[in-house]
Write an enzyme that holds these catalytic residues in place. Structure first.
Site, mmCIF file in Angstrom:
data_model
loop_
_atom_site.group_PDB
_atom_site.id
_atom_site.type_symbol
_atom_site.label_atom_id
_atom_site.label_comp_id
_atom_site.label_asym_id
_atom_site.label_seq_id
_atom_site.Cartn_x
_atom_site.Cartn_y
_atom_site.Cartn_z
ATOM 1 N NE ARG A 250 106.715 36.186 29.851
ATOM 2 C CZ ARG A 250 107.370 35.042 30.091
ATOM 3 N NH1 ARG A 250 108.264 34.966 31.065
ATOM 4 N NH2 ARG A 250 107.137 33.967 29.368
ATOM 5 C CG HIS B 36 106.183 33.047 35.134
ATOM 6 N ND1 HIS B 36 107.397 33.530 34.731
ATOM 7 C CD2 HIS B 36 106.342 31.708 35.267
ATOM 8 C CE1 HIS B 36 108.257 32.528 34.631
ATOM 9 N NE2 HIS B 36 107.650 31.415 34.944
#
Lengths: 207, 207
Positions: free
Chosen positions: B37, B40
Site C-alpha cells: 500500500r 501504491h
C-alpha cells in the site's frame, strides 16, 4: 546525533542540504523553488528530473494566484496540505468535491470515477481556477475532455497523480492541451506533491 | 493509450502491477499489504527496502485497532488521508493537535516545535493510541522522551517523517524504545505514507 536547531531554522537548513545534494545540477531559476519544495516534501530527488513545466507555468500560476484564483483538487489530503491562510488572503479558496454526495451518486450512475465527476462539477465554478490533481488520472482525462469541449479553461494544471493504471498516459495527455501545466512525468506524484507545488507558488507571493 | 477499466478495479489492477514489478522479491507475509500500500501511494519501490517492522508490529497495530484505539498524527494531511469511516466503526478517532492554539502558544514560549508539544498533549489522552508521525522528527524525539519517562505507552509508532534535518536520526532513536514500530528508514516518508500504513491495517479489518 540529534542536531539542536531552532524550529524556525529547520526548513532553511533543509533547503540548504537539498541545494548541496543537487550540486552542479542546473535548474531553471523560475522552476527552482517548486522543484526544491517537492524534494523537501518527498526526499525524492527523482523529481529534479520528473517535473516538467510548460513555458512560464510557474509565473502564470503565481500571477493567477495574485489576482485571486481558486484551487480545485482531487483529494482531501491535498486540500488539507495547501496553505489556506495565504490563499484566502489572496481571495482564493480550495475546492475538493470528492466527498460530495451528488458527485458519488452521479459517479455510481454513470460508472465513472468520482474524480472525473468532480472535475465536471469544478468546471461549472464561475471563477478562475488552478487544478491540482494528486491522485486520480481519471481527473486529468476528464479535464482534457472538458478543455477540448471549451467547458473549462484552467489557469494552470498541476498534473501529479501517482500510480500504476493510466497514470503515465494521463499526464502525457494533459501536456497536449494547450494549457499551462506542471507535470510529474512517470508514475510518481501524490497529494503531498500537489500541495507542495501549490505552496511553493503561494510562498513566493507571501510568507 | 488510456486503458478502459472500471473504477472499482483500478486498485486491484494497481496491486497486481506492483506484485509483478516486485517479482521474486520475498516480503514477510505479515508486512506485505502494508509495504504494497505504501508503494501504491508513492509509486516508490524504495519502500520495499526502507520499511522496517518490529516483531509482529502489523498484528499488534491491527489488534489495537480492533479493540478500539485512537490514532494521533502530526499533520492535518495524514488526518485527512486516514479512513475515518472504518476507524470510527471500530470506536476510534484521529487526533491532530498541530493547529491547536494552546499548542502553538506553548511551542512559541518554550522555543520548541508544535509537533513536540502536540505529542505531549496526546500523551495526556486517556485512550490507547497509535502514533503516526509523517512529518516532524521532533515528534519522534518528544515521543522517545515521553516513553522514557513513563508518560505514554503507544500501541504502535508509525515513524515515517520525511526530510533532511534529524529525520534519519529520529527514526533510529524510536527503534530503541521497546515499543512496536513501523519505520521508514532513511530520509523518505511523509503524511501520505503515514496515512497509507494506517489504512493498510484498517483495510485488513474491514473494507
Amino acid at each position: 546525533m540529534i542536531e539542536i536547531i531552532r524550529p524556525a531554522d529547520i526548513e532553511k537548513r533543509s533547503f540548504e542540504i537539498i541545494t548541496e545534494i543537487l550540486g552542479d545540477r542546473k535548474l531553471n531559476p523560475e522552476n527552482e523553488l517548486v522543484i526544491k519544495r517537492v524534494i523537501h516534501t518527498t526526499a525524492d530527488f527523482d523529481y529534479a528530473d520528473n517535473l516538467v513545466f510548460s513555458d512560464h507555468a510557474v509565473s502564470r500560476g503565481i500571477e493567477a494566484l495574485r489576482k485571486g484564483c481558486d484551487i480545485v483538487t482531487d483529494t482531501q489530503m491535498a486540500k488539507a496540505g495547501i496553505n489556506k491562510t495565504i490563499l484566502e488572503g489572496l481571495n482564493g479558496q480550495v475546492h475538493c468535491f470528492m466527498s460530495d454526495e451528488d458527485v458519488a451518486l452521479e459517479a455510481g450512475q454513470r460508472g465513472i470515477t468520482r474524480a472525473a465527476v468532480s472535475m465536471e462539477k469544478a468546471a461549472r465554478l464561475d471563477r478562475p481556477c488552478i487544478f491540482a490533481v494528486g491522485n486520480a488520472p481519471t481527473a486529468l482525462v476528464a479535464l482534457k475532455e472538458l478543455i477540448s469541449n471549451g467547458l473549462v479553461k484552467p489557469e494552470l494544471i498541476i498534473g501529479v497523480p501517482v500510480g500504476f493504471v493510466n497514470v503515465v498516459e494521463s499526464k502525457e495527455l494533459i501536456m497536449e492541451c494547450n494549457v499551462p501545466y506542471i507535470v510529474a512525468r512517470g508514475r510518481k506524484g501524490g497529494s503531498n506533491v500537489a500541495a507542495a507545488i501549490c505552496n511553493a507558488m503561494l510562498y513566493q507571493i507571501r510568507r
